[in-house]
Motif scaffolding. Structure first.
Motif, PDB file in Angstrom:
ATOM      1  N   ASP A 176     -11.328  55.214 -34.422  1.00  0.00           N
ATOM      2  CA  ASP A 176     -11.037  53.834 -34.286  1.00  0.00           C
ATOM      3  C   ASP A 176      -9.972  53.002 -35.042  1.00  0.00           C
ATOM      4  OD1 ASP A 176     -10.315  52.533 -31.780  1.00  0.00           O
ATOM      5  OD2 ASP A 176     -10.354  51.291 -32.249  1.00  0.00           O
ATOM      6  N   PRO A 213     -18.853  48.681 -36.424  1.00  0.00           N
ATOM      7  CA  PRO A 213     -17.780  47.684 -35.505  1.00  0.00           C
ATOM      8  C   PRO A 213     -16.588  48.408 -34.589  1.00  0.00           C
ATOM      9  CG  PRO A 213     -17.177  47.698 -37.583  1.00  0.00           C
ATOM     10  CD  PRO A 213     -18.036  48.871 -37.477  1.00  0.00           C
ATOM     11  N   ALA A 214     -16.812  49.121 -34.111  1.00  0.00           N
ATOM     12  CA  ALA A 214     -15.650  49.119 -33.241  1.00  0.00           C
ATOM     13  C   ALA A 214     -16.064  49.980 -31.587  1.00  0.00           C
ATOM     14  CB  ALA A 214     -14.755  50.315 -33.352  1.00  0.00           C
ATOM     15  N   VAL A 269     -15.050  48.333 -28.331  1.00  0.00           N
ATOM     16  CA  VAL A 269     -13.980  48.072 -28.152  1.00  0.00           C
ATOM     17  C   VAL A 269     -13.681  48.614 -26.657  1.00  0.00           C
ATOM     18  CG1 VAL A 269     -11.648  47.880 -28.715  1.00  0.00           C
ATOM     19  CG2 VAL A 269     -13.805  47.072 -30.121  1.00  0.00           C
ATOM     20  N   ARG A 279      -9.955  39.776 -29.857  1.00  0.00           N
ATOM     21  CA  ARG A 279      -9.109  40.881 -30.105  1.00  0.00           C
ATOM     22  C   ARG A 279      -8.248  40.715 -28.705  1.00  0.00           C
ATOM     23  NH1 ARG A 279     -10.560  46.092 -31.904  1.00  0.00           N
ATOM     24  NH2 ARG A 279     -12.363  45.143 -32.319  1.00  0.00           N
ATOM     25  N   PHE A 305      -6.347  43.691 -26.227  1.00  0.00           N
ATOM     26  CA  PHE A 305      -7.055  44.513 -25.649  1.00  0.00           C
ATOM     27  C   PHE A 305      -8.116  45.897 -26.447  1.00  0.00           C
ATOM     28  CE2 PHE A 305      -3.672  42.818 -23.620  1.00  0.00           C
ATOM     29  CZ  PHE A 305      -4.090  43.237 -22.461  1.00  0.00           C
ATOM     30  N   ASP A 306      -7.264  46.557 -26.662  1.00  0.00           N
ATOM     31  CA  ASP A 306      -8.756  46.909 -27.808  1.00  0.00           C
ATOM     32  C   ASP A 306      -7.295  47.692 -29.294  1.00  0.00           C
ATOM     33  OD1 ASP A 306      -6.104  49.610 -26.966  1.00  0.00           O
ATOM     34  OD2 ASP A 306      -7.071  50.648 -25.435  1.00  0.00           O
ATOM     35  N   ASN A 317      -6.778  46.578 -33.529  1.00  0.00           N
ATOM     36  CA  ASN A 317      -7.053  45.488 -34.437  1.00  0.00           C
ATOM     37  C   ASN A 317      -6.306  44.520 -34.044  1.00  0.00           C
ATOM     38  OD1 ASN A 317      -9.600  46.963 -34.843  1.00  0.00           O
ATOM     39  ND2 ASN A 317      -8.936  48.455 -36.098  1.00  0.00           N
TER      40      ASN A 317
END
Lengths: 333, 326
Positions: free
Chosen positions: A148, A189-190, A193, B91, B93-94, B96
């Motif tokens: 990701d 950690p992702a 999401v 955050r 949306f998706d 970083n």
């Protein structure tokens, strides 16, 4: 059940084992050395000497504080994904990308088949473990998070990328186990999401851990767990290390509705705040944790890596944790 | 049909060479009290000039200021309205990327224009037309915390932001903007709020005067509400194709009464899409779009890419689009 597994691995841990999530702040001396090294003003050997010195400092500090399961403090890492990208084949380190405000990082680009060629973290683990008789965790970043947090120019899609990474990261886990590591933490950690991709993360972690003799912990942070709980309990790890305190322990409400069936490393101090929690506050948090997870299954640690705090703040936060745990243990005895 | 190649919003504000790092350095010096706000402004001006120059060099017909001065897509707008304060990071949306979340603490009011000065500056340093970009009322409302009883309902929040942004749209139109882009990515999170979202869009459309309004939606699949988008009173619909595998066929079959902003090129990955694939998608859709102009742009702003890759993406887009021009 996980207590049995720990015993089978030869680990006899006290009730409510104390640990850390992974990173500790780098001492000023090392911070400055990294800058000088990046400018070509310091040799790699000299930098590594300072990284070893800082690692030794953190091992001693954790021992003196009375932490039960130690970490090496990641003094040799810049970023948790870039570090692995730099040490595996198939990645190129890209230009700067902004993460927020005035903060930037170098996001790796997957440009060819990813390949594990040689142990990445093993020599650091060996060094850290040689300094103490207490167990030191092996520390890796998981395949879903590496996927990701990288650009992908090689694999057809996210799934193919993630599974390819899983097969290679497994080799690092095998190398750690061969070196003697019995507790291995795989940070993801992702994870929260894209909730629809949880089955992919699970499949990847299965590839990483399947049949291997170690106690596996997975750390996840950045919230939104309500979206993946309780499905996340299907992940093939023994222990979830979760950030609890910066969200007022909201997650405990979810655990009351659907029981948490794994061991829990329970984050009891906020790593984003300069304020050092009182022992009473942390004792109260541990007691709240005990309402939903049995004492046999509960580990105690900070919310996340402490690298953004000062050395003094990090130590003060760890000291409060140890003090609070010893009070709760005395009451339970 | 007239094909216009444009940018969907942001452009990197940093690069690998020292002269491309002046904004980062100036902000760091400001934090140490070694630089003034005027110094920051000069560094921002310089990076806006460079962002525009690179977009033009890549061959774009219509540029943006790169949103160089924006801390993030939410707080840059919400934080400049009266009645808000700014909270911690969340955050976006998706990605970083993290934005600062606004809190509504009092009645919202726009005391002065938010983007007009920035738009004027961009025009003054651009040889090509400039498109101002702002974040829409629904997205701002969804990402705002509330500490003020009046705004407890999402509907009231959307209305309040829409009133403020309608004034901004009117001022941008008066300043000469011919096309104004409004980003409303949050509707992909929950289209159950469609009516609130649509009311916000209609409020902005009433204020646009002679300017044309482009509604851009990214970070999710727009297929579930493609038909409803067509019914909104906007002039251009910007669509992110990276989440919507069926969308090309759908547009080829159902067509579009409105001009579209085709986000076929992924603004979030460094990989350059095979030219033949993108060209095939354009061939399928262009005959079905019943407007005089069609825009092609990356699927999102380009700030999520390193600078050299962002530039290459734009060149790639121009190269493909050129085959379809005239």
């Amino acid at each position: 059940m996980s207590r049995e597994k720990l015993r089978r691995l030869g680990l006899d841990l006290p009730l409510l084992p104390t640990t850390s999530v992974g990173s500790f702040p780098k001492p000023d001396e090392l911070q400055q050395a990294r800058t000088r090294w990046a400018r070509g003003l310091l040799s790699r050997d000299e930098l590594e000497r300072l990284e070893r010195r800082a690692t030794e400092f953190w091992i001693r500090t954790q021992e003196e504080l009375g932490i039960d399961v130690l970490v090496d403090g990641e003094q040799y890492r810049g970023d948790m994904v870039t570090y692995f990208a730099e040490n595996m084949r198939g990645f190129e380190i890209g230009g700067l990308v902004r993460s927020y405000g005035n903060r930037y990082y170098r996001k790796p680009i997957i440009v060819s088949e990813v390949r594990w060629e040689r142990p990445i973290t093993v020599s650091w683990w060996r060094f850290a473990q040689s300094l103490t008789t207490r167990p030191v965790k092996g520390m890796l970043t998981g395949p879903y998070t590496v996927m990701d947090w990288c650009f992908n120019e090689y694999y057809p899609d996210r799934r193919a990328t993630c599974l390819a990474l899983a097969r290679e990261i497994r080799k690092e886990v095998e190398a750690l186990i061969e070196a003697g590591a019995r507790i291995i933490q795989i940070d993801e950690p992702a994870l929260s999401v894209r909730p629809q991709e949880l089955p992919l993360a699970r499949e990847a972690l299965q590839i990483v851990t399947d049949g291997l003799p170690a106690y596996f912990i997975s750390h996840a942070c950045y919230g939104a767990f309500e979206k993946i709980y309780p499905h996340m309990l299907a992940l093939p790890v023994d222990n979830f290390d979760l950030e609890m305190s910066n969200s007022n322990l909201d997650l405990l409400e979810h655990f009351k509705r659907v029981p948490f069936t794994k061991d829990l490393s329970f984050g009891v101090v906020d790593v984003h705040s300069h304020v050092i929690e009182d022992v009473e506050t942390v004792v109260a948090r541990i007691r709240q944790g005990l309402e939903v997870v049995p004492a046999e299954a509960l580990w105690i640690d900070p919310d996340c890596g402490l690298k953004t705090r000062t050395v003094e703040e990090a130590i003060a936060k760890l000291r409060v944790i140890v003090e609070a745990v010893s009070r709760v243990r005395a009451a339970l005895a | 049909m007239n094909l216009i190649v444009t940018n969907a919003g942001s452009y990197p504000r940093i690069g690998d060479t020292p002269e491309l790092q002046i904004l980062r350095q100036t902000l760091a010096r400001f934090d140490r009290q070694e630089a003034t706000e005027a110094d920051i402004r000069r560094a921002e001006d310089e990076m806006v000039r460079r962002a525009i120059a690179e977009q033009i060099e890549a061959g774009l017909d219509l540029v943006t200021d790169g949103q160089i001065r924006w801390y993030d897509p939410i707080s840059h707008i919400a934080g400049r309205l009266k009645g808000t304060k700014i909270n911690g990071l969340l955050r976006y949306f998706d990605t970083n990327f993290y934005f600062r979340q606004p809190i509504l603490v009092d009645r919202l009011a726009r005391e002065r224009p938010i983007l007009v000065e920035e738009y004027r500056y961009a025009c003054s340093v651009s040889a090509r037309p400039v498109k101002p970009v702002l974040t829409g009322p629904y997205t701002l409302a969804v990402f705002s915390l509330v500490e003020c009883a009046e705004y407890r309902d999402l509907e009231r929040r959307v209305e309040a932001y829409a009133v403020a942004l309608a004034e901004e749209i009117a001022d941008l139109a008066a300043a000469g903007a011919e096309l104004i882009q409004v980003d409303e990515p949050a509707i992909v999170l929950d289209d159950a709020d469609w009516d609130l979202f649509a009311a916000g869009v209609r409020a902005l459309a009433r204020a646009k005067g002679t300017a044309r309004l482009a509604l851009y939606i990214s970070f999710g699949d727009v297929s579930p509400f493609y038909e409803r988008l067509q019914a909104l009173p906007v002039d251009v619909l910007g669509l992110d194709f990276t989440y919507s595998p069926q969308l090309v066929e759908r547009i080829a079959i159902e067509g579009s009464a409105k001009a579209l902003g085709l986000g076929l090129i992924d603004g979030r990955n460094t990989k350059l899409e095979p030219e033949a694939e993108v060209a095939a998608a354009l061939e399928r859709m262009l005959p079905a779009i019943r407007s005089e102009v069609v825009y092609v742009n990356p699927s999102t702003g380009l700030e999520l890419l390193p600078r050299d890759r962002a530039f290459r993406k734009l060149q790639h887009l121009v190269r493909i689009a050129t085959r379809f021009k005239r």
